[in-house]
Design an enzyme around this catalytic site. Structure first.
Site, PDB file in Angstrom:
ATOM      1  N   GLU B 209       0.838  -1.183   0.000  1.00 48.91           N
ATOM      2  CA  GLU B 209       0.000   0.000   0.000  1.00 48.91           C
ATOM      3  C   GLU B 209       0.882   1.247   0.000  1.00 48.91           C
ATOM      4  O   GLU B 209       2.105   1.132   0.129  1.00 48.91           O
ATOM      5  CB  GLU B 209      -0.986  -0.020   1.178  1.00 48.91           C
ATOM      6  CG  GLU B 209      -0.323  -0.173   2.530  1.00 48.91           C
ATOM      7  CD  GLU B 209      -1.320  -0.504   3.649  1.00 48.91           C
ATOM      8  OE1 GLU B 209      -2.295  -1.239   3.410  1.00 48.91           O
ATOM      9  OE2 GLU B 209      -1.113  -0.027   4.773  1.00 48.91           O
ATOM     10  N   HIS B 248      -4.281   2.788   8.228  1.00 51.22           N
ATOM     11  CA  HIS B 248      -3.026   2.278   8.785  1.00 51.22           C
ATOM     12  C   HIS B 248      -2.082   3.440   9.100  1.00 51.22           C
ATOM     13  O   HIS B 248      -1.987   4.397   8.327  1.00 51.22           O
ATOM     14  CB  HIS B 248      -2.328   1.341   7.794  1.00 51.22           C
ATOM     15  CG  HIS B 248      -2.995   0.006   7.693  1.00 51.22           C
ATOM     16  ND1 HIS B 248      -2.940  -0.753   6.553  1.00 51.22           N
ATOM     17  CD2 HIS B 248      -3.721  -0.697   8.582  1.00 51.22           C
ATOM     18  CE1 HIS B 248      -3.613  -1.890   6.749  1.00 51.22           C
ATOM     19  NE2 HIS B 248      -4.099  -1.863   7.966  1.00 51.22           N
TER      20      HIS B 248
END
Lengths: 403, 292
Positions: B209, B248
């Site tokens: 990511e 996150h």
């Protein structure tokens, strides 16, 4: 979590880091009082008025309503009155705020540091941040202060220095000296800089900062080393051990919908698109946004409902997404692992019925434990909700919805 | 063989008697994981889920021979728990805990240097070797046994990938959720390296990511080592705005190098089969293996 300049400076003072002193003011009257006090203390008629918003480029930015810059040097009480009344309550647009700008609720009235003296004034740059690859904190600094450091890094990378700090020993004396020497300092200024850097690093660690930037780091004409501006970000994960710092959060700087979502323990980021989404897990949520784009839509938000996708969280998620009039469709994408899909499906149905008039297409993709039962529940609910099991099926439904 | 964990792994649970620890230890035992005991300071001597409780990790290791630890300790104490496990000589420590202060992880990373302990996570779903051993919080049934390895920063996206791989008629050897924090014990490249060297893994799914440079580092390593096994890659966050943290702690675009587009470009240049849609991971893997 970002802090305002005036908050960050108050914190730095506790670590004996010299800062440009000033007062945070919310009214013109307070600004006048601050000016009088500064004038008495410094004996100078000069003072600086600085808009307090969570964005950089304030000096070059301008207030939408009257064109005045976000940072102004005043040389009289009349100046202070004019600047304070024009900046307070105005909308400041800078290179970092976007066109909408940010409303200024506070100004910082500060002492002027650019006074005359025996030695030359200089502006440097210094920041402390985490080097993710090394897993160490790094002090980044440059002789080119007061400018956009990304431009310096791009145009003259040789003018950027880095000093990594080993976690076991912390910042060593030789490292602080190296920084001061590389900035070209000598004599009193050198000694002051070594102290400044050492104390600043202690502040960075002690406050659990995620980022601490001093730009400009200023050498005054009397060899004092001072933080003229300060950008400070705190590690939100560490706020559990800093109750005093948690209270410094300024929610007026944040998107109201994001604040509302936070109250429901939803992780939400507002975007500009037309397809809303509600997903469990941050990675899958980002991936879902990407899929919306590939299907011809634009994601309207990031929303991670976390591990417990139930009727309450789904309802809260619906309400938050539906606040945005640009949203033309909503995609719910849940991969049920420990959470059973049929439970989530029932949650979607309950929330949908409770909210009543949802007039835009809802696409629900449930995969994982009891996915087939979940699809059946949705399909037989009689609601205008489209269901899918495979991610590719959901993508096709989004494509149709935005076509 | 697979990697990291197998049917011979002896697993201890730190934060054993807490809500999370209890729930997931039960699930792991049901899956067939050999949970040999747990640690909750102050509750040593008792039993929980029919397994012994110890006050310290070192006691638990001495009594049970545990070689893997899974951590469900709250964020304020999780860094300490990792170091305790490393001090006791546990070979593999899997830290599930989300929300550990980053300065705590700076200390942990330094503490682990020169030690034999490998850390997975924190802020991760854990590790699973299909039908043998689950040390994590993932739904076990999705992971059909097979010869595809998965390395991923994300939880549910790992499940998504495993499910697509199964629907494509393939299965999983070991799936490693490496975690979404800025500092993690086992970066993408390390996990890829383990799978490249595993004789029971034929191909790899690598899911990253935005934020950081771990995917580029892994991609360069894969190329430098001769692309021994096919890798299908996906990067989440192509539509994420710069400067915003996407769930996150580590998922934030800071510069030009850590965008999804930049990572996907490097990965493709290094011979990785990059898909732009998360819906295509399984399909792509089947195509790649068929064309081989």
């Amino acid at each position: 979590m970002n802090l305002h300049e005036y908050q960050a400076k108050e914190l730095l003072k506790k670590y004996n880091v010299p800062v440009q002193e000033g007062f945070a003011c919310t009214t013109v009257q307070e600004a006048e009082d601050a000016y009088r006090q500064i004038k008495t203390q410094t004996g100078s008629k000069f003072a600086v008025v600085k808009a307090q918003i969570h964005a950089g480029g304030r000096g070059k930015g301008a207030i939408k309503e009257n064109g005045i810059n976000g940072v102004k040097v005043a040389k009289s009480l009349e100046d202070i009155q004019e600047f304070a009344s024009k900046i307070l309550g105005g909308t400041l647009v800078t290179i970092q705020t976007g066109e909408a700008g940010k409303v200024v609720n506070k100004i910082y009235v500060a002492a002027d540091m650019y006074y005359d003296g025996p030695t030359e004034r200089k502006e440097f740059y210094l920041s402390i941040l985490l080097d993710r690859t090394k897993g160490q904190n790094v002090i980044m600094y440059s002789t080119e202060g007061g400018m956009n450091i990304e431009d310096v890094a791009h145009d003259t990378p040789e003018k950027i220095f880095k000093e990594w700090v080993h976690p076991s020993g912390g910042l060593q004396g030789f490292q602080a000296r190296k920084i001061a020497f590389n900035l070209g300092l000598s004599g009193e200024a050198f000694k002051n800089c070594v102290k400044f850097v050492t104390n600043l690093y202690n502040a960075y660690v002690g406050l659990d900062c995620s980022m601490l930037e001093i730009n400009p780091l200023f050498k005054a004409s009397d060899d004092k080393i001072i933080a003229v501006d300060c950008k400070m970000g705190l590690d939100e994960n560490s706020l559990m051990r800093h109750a005093d710092l948690a209270s410094l959060r300024d929610v007026t700087e944040e998107d109201p919908t994001e604040v509302e979502a936070g109250k429901h323990n939803l992780n939400f980021v507002k975007l500009d698109g037309n397809v809303g989404c509600m997903v469990n897990g941050a990675g899958l949520a980002m991936a879902t946004m990407d899929m919306i784009k590939l299907s011809g839509g634009e994601p309207a938000n990031f929303l991670d409902v976390g591990g417990s996708a139930n009727a309450q969280t789904v309802e809260a998620g619906f309400k938050i997404i539906l606040k945005d009039p640009a949203v033309k469709a909503i995609l719910i994408n849940i991969f049920g692992g420990i959470v059973r899909c049929d439970r989530v499906a029932q949650g979607v149905i309950d929330a949908y019925q409770k909210l009543g008039n949802i007039n835009i297409p809802i696409i629900v993709r449930l995969q994982g434990t009891n996915a087939v039962e979940a699809k059946k529940l949705i399909d037989e609910s009689g609601l205008k909700v489209q269901s899918a099991i495979l991610l590719s099926e959901a993508a096709d439904l989004v494509k149709k919805a935005v076509a | 063989m697979s990697i990291l964990v197998n049917k011979n792994s002896k697993v201890l649970v730190q934060g054993f008697t807490g809500t999370e620890g209890t729930f997931h230890a039960t699930q792991m035992i049901e899956y067939g994981t050999n949970v040999v005991g747990g640690v909750t300071p102050g509750k040593g001597g008792g039993t929980h889920l029919d397994k012994p409780i110890f006050n310290t990790v070192v006691d638990c290791v001495k009594a049970t021979g545990a070689d893997v630890s899974i951590i469900f300790v709250p964020p304020a104490f999780a860094a300490d728990a990792i170091m305790e496990a490393a001090d006791a000589g546990v070979a593999l420590v899997v830290c599930i805990t989300e929300g550990i202060p980053v300065q705590d992880m700076v200390k942990v990373k330094n503490y682990l240097q020169g030690k034999t302990t490998r850390l997975i996570g924190p802020n991760c779903p854990g590790v699973i070797t299909s039908n043998e051993c689950k040390v994590g919080i993932m739904p076990g049934f999705i992971f059909k046994p097979g010869r595809i390895g998965i390395v991923s920063k994300s939880g549910t996206l790992t499940y998504e990938a495993a499910d697509q791989v199964a629907k494509a008629g393939l299965g999983i050897s070991t799936a490693v959720g490496i975690g979404g924090d800025p500092i993690i014990g086992t970066p993408t490249q390390d996990a890829v390296e383990l799978l490249m060297n595993d004789p029971e893994t034929d191909a790899i799914v690598m899911i990253g990511e935005i934020g950081g440079g771990m995917e580029a580092e892994a991609a360069n390593w894969i190329k430098a080592n001769g692309n021994k096994k096919p890798v299908v890659g996906f990067i989440a966050g192509q539509t994420a705005p710069p400067g915003r943290r996407m769930g996150h702690a580590g998922a934030i675009v800071g510069g030009a190098d850590d965008t999804a587009a930049a990572k996907m470009k490097i990965m493709a240049e290094c011979g990785i089969h990059v898909v732009s849609s998360p819906a295509d991971i399984g399909k792509k893997m089947a195509e790649v293996l068929k064309g081989k």
